[in-house]
Enzyme design. Structure first.
Site, PDB file in Angstrom:
ATOM      1  CG  ASN A  72      -8.755  30.365  34.385  1.00 10.28           C
ATOM      2  OD1 ASN A  72      -9.157  29.242  34.666  1.00 10.28           O
ATOM      3  ND2 ASN A  72      -7.491  30.714  34.545  1.00 10.28           N
ATOM      4  CG  LEU A  79     -13.874  34.518  29.692  1.00 14.15           C
ATOM      5  CD1 LEU A  79     -14.726  34.961  28.544  1.00 14.15           C
ATOM      6  CD2 LEU A  79     -14.090  33.071  29.972  1.00 14.15           C
ATOM      7  CB  CYS A  80      -7.374  34.483  31.761  1.00 14.21           C
ATOM      8  SG  CYS A  80      -5.644  34.071  31.494  1.00 14.21           S
ATOM      9  CG  LEU A  81     -10.450  30.140  26.834  1.00 11.86           C
ATOM     10  CD1 LEU A  81     -10.193  28.923  27.708  1.00 11.86           C
ATOM     11  CD2 LEU A  81     -11.917  30.194  26.420  1.00 11.86           C
TER      12      LEU A  81
END
Length: 143
Positions: A72, A79-81
């Site tokens: 992620n 970030l992919c959050l």
């Protein structure tokens, strides 16, 4: 930065006195320690956070400065959050963001990968994934 955003950030940082060091109010740097009993254990991963005027109504932009191999995390360090995107709430503070990132290290979302290679290794070849993560842990000590 507006007074309301500045006040909120000061309150967030005061609550975090024993947590990661923060360098400045507008663009603080933080350090996340890799969680114990994970491939990230003993890593010291540096991040930078950027707060806009709309904070806490808008999430901070957070980016790893340290090299990171994770499903992620994009090659750019971004970030992919979900809580930094479509699930943000003004009730989240800086500590909650950093805790979520630390939790993400050991519990990636492979359904929404930012790094397809890391995601595939995590799912299909955990031994190689762990090896690659351990390499980033060792590099984190040099940063």
């Amino acid at each position: 930065m507006s007074t309301a955003a500045r006040r909120r950030l000061m309150r967030d940082f005061k609550r975090m006195q024993t947590d990661p060091r923060l360098a400045s109010l507008h663009h603080p740097n933080a350090v996340i320690i890799g969680p114990a009993d994970t491939p990230f254990e003993d890593g010291t991963f540096r991040l930078v956070m950027h707060f806009e005027e709309q904070y806490p109504n808008k999430p901070p932009a957070v980016k790893f400065i340290s090299q990171m191999f994770h499903p992620n995390v994009y090659a750019t360090g971004e970030l992919c959050l979900d809580i930094l995107q479509n699930r943000w709430s003004p009730t989240y503070d800086v500590a909650a963001v950093l805790t979520s990132i630390q939790s993400l290290l050991n519990d990636p979302n492979t359904g929404s990968p930012a790094n397809v290679e890391a995601s595939n290794l995590y799912k299909d070849n955990r031994k190689e994934y762990t090896k690659r993560v351990r390499e980033t842990v060792e590099k984190s000590w040099e940063d």
